[in-house]
Motif scaffolding. Structure first.
Motif, PDB file in Angstrom:
ATOM      1  N   GLY A  35      51.712 -84.337  26.196  1.00 24.81           N
ATOM      2  CA  GLY A  35      52.897 -83.145  26.492  1.00 24.81           C
ATOM      3  C   GLY A  35      52.406 -81.816  26.860  1.00 24.81           C
ATOM      4  N   LEU A  36      51.191 -81.482  26.439  1.00 26.57           N
ATOM      5  CA  LEU A  36      50.417 -80.307  26.908  1.00 26.57           C
ATOM      6  C   LEU A  36      50.422 -80.400  28.606  1.00 26.57           C
ATOM      7  CD1 LEU A  36      48.306 -79.420  24.069  1.00 26.57           C
ATOM      8  CD2 LEU A  36      50.221 -78.071  24.570  1.00 26.57           C
ATOM      9  N   THR A  37      49.728 -81.558  28.918  1.00 26.25           N
ATOM     10  CA  THR A  37      49.234 -81.809  30.415  1.00 26.25           C
ATOM     11  C   THR A  37      50.471 -81.683  31.123  1.00 26.25           C
ATOM     12  OG1 THR A  37      47.533 -83.217  29.627  1.00 26.25           O
ATOM     13  CG2 THR A  37      48.465 -83.519  31.866  1.00 26.25           C
ATOM     14  N   GLU A  38      51.609 -82.407  30.666  1.00 25.86           N
ATOM     15  CA  GLU A  38      52.944 -82.414  31.444  1.00 25.86           C
ATOM     16  C   GLU A  38      53.612 -81.141  31.527  1.00 25.86           C
ATOM     17  OE1 GLU A  38      55.504 -85.254  29.764  1.00 25.86           O
ATOM     18  OE2 GLU A  38      54.107 -86.881  30.513  1.00 25.86           O
ATOM     19  N   THR A  39      53.704 -80.037  30.408  1.00 19.59           N
ATOM     20  CA  THR A  39      54.261 -78.858  30.421  1.00 19.59           C
ATOM     21  C   THR A  39      53.330 -77.899  31.314  1.00 19.59           C
ATOM     22  OG1 THR A  39      55.118 -79.697  28.128  1.00 19.59           O
ATOM     23  CG2 THR A  39      55.048 -77.195  28.737  1.00 19.59           C
ATOM     24  N   PHE A  40      52.042 -77.825  30.977  1.00 20.52           N
ATOM     25  CA  PHE A  40      51.390 -77.010  31.651  1.00 20.52           C
ATOM     26  C   PHE A  40      50.997 -77.356  33.063  1.00 20.52           C
ATOM     27  CE2 PHE A  40      50.375 -75.445  27.329  1.00 20.52           C
ATOM     28  CZ  PHE A  40      50.881 -74.281  27.244  1.00 20.52           C
ATOM     29  N   GLY A  41      50.976 -78.674  33.344  1.00 22.78           N
ATOM     30  CA  GLY A  41      50.907 -78.974  34.806  1.00 22.78           C
ATOM     31  C   GLY A  41      52.098 -78.677  35.555  1.00 22.78           C
ATOM     32  N   GLY A  42      53.201 -78.891  34.917  1.00 23.08           N
ATOM     33  CA  GLY A  42      54.568 -78.949  35.506  1.00 23.08           C
ATOM     34  C   GLY A  42      54.788 -77.329  35.811  1.00 23.08           C
ATOM     35  N   LEU A  43      54.411 -76.559  34.733  1.00 19.69           N
ATOM     36  CA  LEU A  43      54.759 -74.971  35.100  1.00 19.69           C
ATOM     37  C   LEU A  43      53.808 -74.440  35.938  1.00 19.69           C
ATOM     38  CD1 LEU A  43      55.207 -73.772  31.428  1.00 19.69           C
ATOM     39  CD2 LEU A  43      56.950 -74.156  33.235  1.00 19.69           C
ATOM     40  N   GLY A  44      52.544 -74.976  36.040  1.00 20.90           N
ATOM     41  CA  GLY A  44      51.646 -74.497  37.197  1.00 20.90           C
ATOM     42  C   GLY A  44      51.920 -75.004  38.656  1.00 20.90           C
ATOM     43  N   LEU A  45      52.582 -76.196  38.696  1.00 24.08           N
ATOM     44  CA  LEU A  45      53.165 -76.717  39.924  1.00 24.08           C
ATOM     45  C   LEU A  45      54.236 -75.654  40.407  1.00 24.08           C
ATOM     46  CD1 LEU A  45      53.182 -80.383  40.089  1.00 24.08           C
ATOM     47  CD2 LEU A  45      51.893 -79.022  41.457  1.00 24.08           C
ATOM     48  N   ALA A  46      55.266 -75.631  39.528  1.00 26.86           N
ATOM     49  CA  ALA A  46      56.308 -74.841  39.540  1.00 26.86           C
ATOM     50  C   ALA A  46      56.007 -73.220  40.215  1.00 26.86           C
ATOM     51  CB  ALA A  46      57.418 -74.779  38.416  1.00 26.86           C
ATOM     52  N   LEU A  47      55.070 -72.749  39.499  1.00 26.28           N
ATOM     53  CA  LEU A  47      54.764 -71.332  39.877  1.00 26.28           C
ATOM     54  C   LEU A  47      53.806 -71.396  41.238  1.00 26.28           C
ATOM     55  CD1 LEU A  47      53.737 -69.851  36.251  1.00 26.28           C
ATOM     56  CD2 LEU A  47      55.907 -69.462  37.788  1.00 26.28           C
ATOM     57  N   ARG A  56      58.074 -77.953  44.684  1.00 24.61           N
ATOM     58  CA  ARG A  56      57.191 -77.713  43.621  1.00 24.61           C
ATOM     59  C   ARG A  56      57.980 -77.366  42.373  1.00 24.61           C
ATOM     60  NH1 ARG A  56      55.354 -72.824  45.996  1.00 24.61           N
ATOM     61  NH2 ARG A  56      55.857 -71.921  43.963  1.00 24.61           N
ATOM     62  N   LEU A  57      59.352 -76.376  42.588  1.00 24.50           N
ATOM     63  CA  LEU A  57      59.988 -76.343  41.504  1.00 24.50           C
ATOM     64  C   LEU A  57      60.908 -77.670  40.988  1.00 24.50           C
ATOM     65  CD1 LEU A  57      61.954 -73.094  43.145  1.00 24.50           C
ATOM     66  CD2 LEU A  57      60.453 -73.242  40.892  1.00 24.50           C
ATOM     67  N   ALA A  58      61.089 -78.452  41.731  1.00 25.17           N
ATOM     68  CA  ALA A  58      61.864 -79.849  41.285  1.00 25.17           C
ATOM     69  C   ALA A  58      60.702 -80.643  40.387  1.00 25.17           C
ATOM     70  CB  ALA A  58      62.516 -80.626  42.495  1.00 25.17           C
ATOM     71  N   VAL A  59      59.648 -80.891  41.133  1.00 25.80           N
ATOM     72  CA  VAL A  59      58.617 -81.581  40.275  1.00 25.80           C
ATOM     73  C   VAL A  59      58.156 -80.856  39.361  1.00 25.80           C
ATOM     74  CG1 VAL A  59      56.302 -82.827  40.387  1.00 25.80           C
ATOM     75  CG2 VAL A  59      58.224 -82.817  42.487  1.00 25.80           C
ATOM     76  N   GLY A  60      57.827 -79.697  39.366  1.00 20.82           N
ATOM     77  CA  GLY A  60      57.189 -79.026  38.385  1.00 20.82           C
ATOM     78  C   GLY A  60      58.049 -78.668  37.136  1.00 20.82           C
ATOM     79  N   LEU A  61      59.190 -78.299  37.239  1.00 17.74           N
ATOM     80  CA  LEU A  61      60.259 -78.233  36.145  1.00 17.74           C
ATOM     81  C   LEU A  61      60.721 -79.583  35.502  1.00 17.74           C
ATOM     82  CD1 LEU A  61      62.394 -75.174  37.507  1.00 17.74           C
ATOM     83  CD2 LEU A  61      60.606 -75.136  35.967  1.00 17.74           C
ATOM     84  N   THR A  62      60.761 -80.445  36.478  1.00 24.12           N
ATOM     85  CA  THR A  62      61.140 -81.776  35.759  1.00 24.12           C
ATOM     86  C   THR A  62      60.005 -82.196  34.824  1.00 24.12           C
ATOM     87  OG1 THR A  62      62.268 -82.270  37.583  1.00 24.12           O
ATOM     88  CG2 THR A  62      61.484 -84.152  36.420  1.00 24.12           C
ATOM     89  N   MET A  63      58.761 -82.044  35.253  1.00 22.68           N
ATOM     90  CA  MET A  63      57.582 -82.371  34.329  1.00 22.68           C
ATOM     91  C   MET A  63      57.567 -81.578  33.165  1.00 22.68           C
ATOM     92  SD  MET A  63      56.475 -85.095  35.631  1.00 22.68           S
ATOM     93  CE  MET A  63      55.104 -85.191  34.361  1.00 22.68           C
ATOM     94  N   ALA A  64      57.601 -80.029  33.314  1.00 26.66           N
ATOM     95  CA  ALA A  64      57.648 -79.095  32.299  1.00 26.66           C
ATOM     96  C   ALA A  64      58.735 -79.417  31.186  1.00 26.66           C
ATOM     97  CB  ALA A  64      57.703 -77.801  32.513  1.00 26.66           C
ATOM     98  N   ALA A  65      59.774 -80.121  31.613  1.00 31.77           N
ATOM     99  CA  ALA A  65      60.813 -80.451  30.561  1.00 31.77           C
ATOM    100  C   ALA A  65      60.524 -81.585  30.048  1.00 31.77           C
ATOM    101  CB  ALA A  65      62.100 -80.427  31.474  1.00 31.77           C
ATOM    102  N   HIS A  66      59.895 -82.573  30.710  1.00 40.26           N
ATOM    103  CA  HIS A  66      59.427 -83.868  30.075  1.00 40.26           C
ATOM    104  C   HIS A  66      58.618 -83.657  29.252  1.00 40.26           C
ATOM    105  CE1 HIS A  66      59.700 -88.067  30.430  1.00 40.26           C
ATOM    106  NE2 HIS A  66      58.379 -88.268  30.465  1.00 40.26           N
ATOM    107  N   GLY A  67      57.505 -82.705  29.427  1.00 38.51           N
ATOM    108  CA  GLY A  67      56.349 -82.383  28.373  1.00 38.51           C
ATOM    109  C   GLY A  67      56.967 -81.898  27.107  1.00 38.51           C
ATOM    110  N   SER A  68      57.979 -80.741  27.084  1.00 41.99           N
ATOM    111  CA  SER A  68      58.756 -80.288  26.100  1.00 41.99           C
ATOM    112  C   SER A  68      59.425 -81.375  25.299  1.00 41.99           C
ATOM    113  CB  SER A  68      59.619 -79.128  26.484  1.00 41.99           C
ATOM    114  OG  SER A  68      60.552 -79.430  27.366  1.00 41.99           O
ATOM    115  N   GLN A  69      59.951 -82.463  25.983  1.00 44.37           N
ATOM    116  CA  GLN A  69      60.683 -83.382  25.068  1.00 44.37           C
ATOM    117  C   GLN A  69      59.751 -83.937  24.227  1.00 44.37           C
ATOM    118  OE1 GLN A  69      62.273 -85.732  28.307  1.00 44.37           O
ATOM    119  NE2 GLN A  69      63.919 -85.826  27.268  1.00 44.37           N
ATOM    120  N   LYS A  70      58.151 -84.256  24.723  1.00 44.89           N
ATOM    121  CA  LYS A  70      57.168 -84.854  23.870  1.00 44.89           C
ATOM    122  C   LYS A  70      56.845 -83.797  22.610  1.00 44.89           C
ATOM    123  CE  LYS A  70      55.089 -87.976  27.320  1.00 44.89           C
ATOM    124  NZ  LYS A  70      56.235 -87.859  28.301  1.00 44.89           N
ATOM    125  N   LEU A  71      56.636 -82.594  23.172  1.00 46.21           N
ATOM    126  CA  LEU A  71      56.056 -81.553  22.292  1.00 46.21           C
ATOM    127  C   LEU A  71      57.016 -81.056  21.105  1.00 46.21           C
ATOM    128  CD1 LEU A  71      53.927 -79.431  24.574  1.00 46.21           C
ATOM    129  CD2 LEU A  71      53.019 -80.993  23.339  1.00 46.21           C
TER     130      LEU A  71
END
Length: 180
Positions: A78-90, A31-46
């Motif tokens: 960007g929002l989907t990746e960031t919040f989806g990633g944070l949701g997975l991480a948590l 969860r941490l690996a996938v979620g934080l990777t996706m959240a970081a990827h989303g923040s690149q876009k946003l």
């Protein structure tokens, strides 16, 4: 002699699954690996963080990739990746967070399709994130997650997972239909 009430109580206790700390630890790491990777990827876009292109650059990429309203699609992705990633991480609303990441990654696979399997032009990275998001959506986040505090998500985990995977795939294909 054991009363019928004690027999029922004993059978309920023995039917409870034993805690599996290694299983929960593995899900937490995933969860941490996938979620934080996706959240970081989303923040690149946003926000253009971590060397990302920000909304303008991402919007141009979406337009070049055939999506209408490239900048709006960049915000959605960007929002989907960031919040989806944070949701997975948590481990928060894991079925929906997993569906968000899954749907985004199905679109990423479609954009990169035809470039082979291996990086830099292939789909190996996107495919791995897609499958990991699907696996987390189907299995649930494990015991070390915020979802553990939400009683509705502890029950019917498989049904929620299957429904969320279906939702993520359906929404991804609807978005792909918008693409030229």
């Amino acid at each position: 002699m054991t009363s019928p009430a004690m027999t029922v109580l004993r059978s309920d206790v023995s039917a409870a699954p034993a805690p599996r700390p290694a299983h929960d630890l593995g899900l937490l790491v995933l969860r941490l690996a996938v979620g934080l990777t996706m959240a970081a990827h989303g923040s690149q876009k946003l926000f253009g963080w971590f060397g990302g292109p920000g909304l303008d650059g991402t919007g141009q990429f979406f337009t070049m990739s055939g999506y209408p309203a490239g900048k709006a699609m960049a915000v959605v992705a960007g929002l989907t990746e960031t919040f989806g990633g944070l949701g997975l991480a948590l481990g928060l609303l894991t079925p929906l967070a997993g569906a968000a990441v899954l749907g985004t990654m199905v679109n990423a696979l479609a954009v990169k399709w035809g470039g082979g399997f291996f990086a830099p032009k292939g789909i190996e990275y996107e495919l791995l994130l897609t499958v990991a998001a699907a696996a987390l959506t189907l299995t649930g986040p494990g015991r070390w997650a915020v979802d553990r505090l939400l009683p509705g998500l502890r029950r019917e985990r498989a049904a929620y997972g299957v429904a969320a995977v279906a939702l993520g795939v359906i929404v991804a294909f609807v978005v792909l239909l918008l693409r030229k």
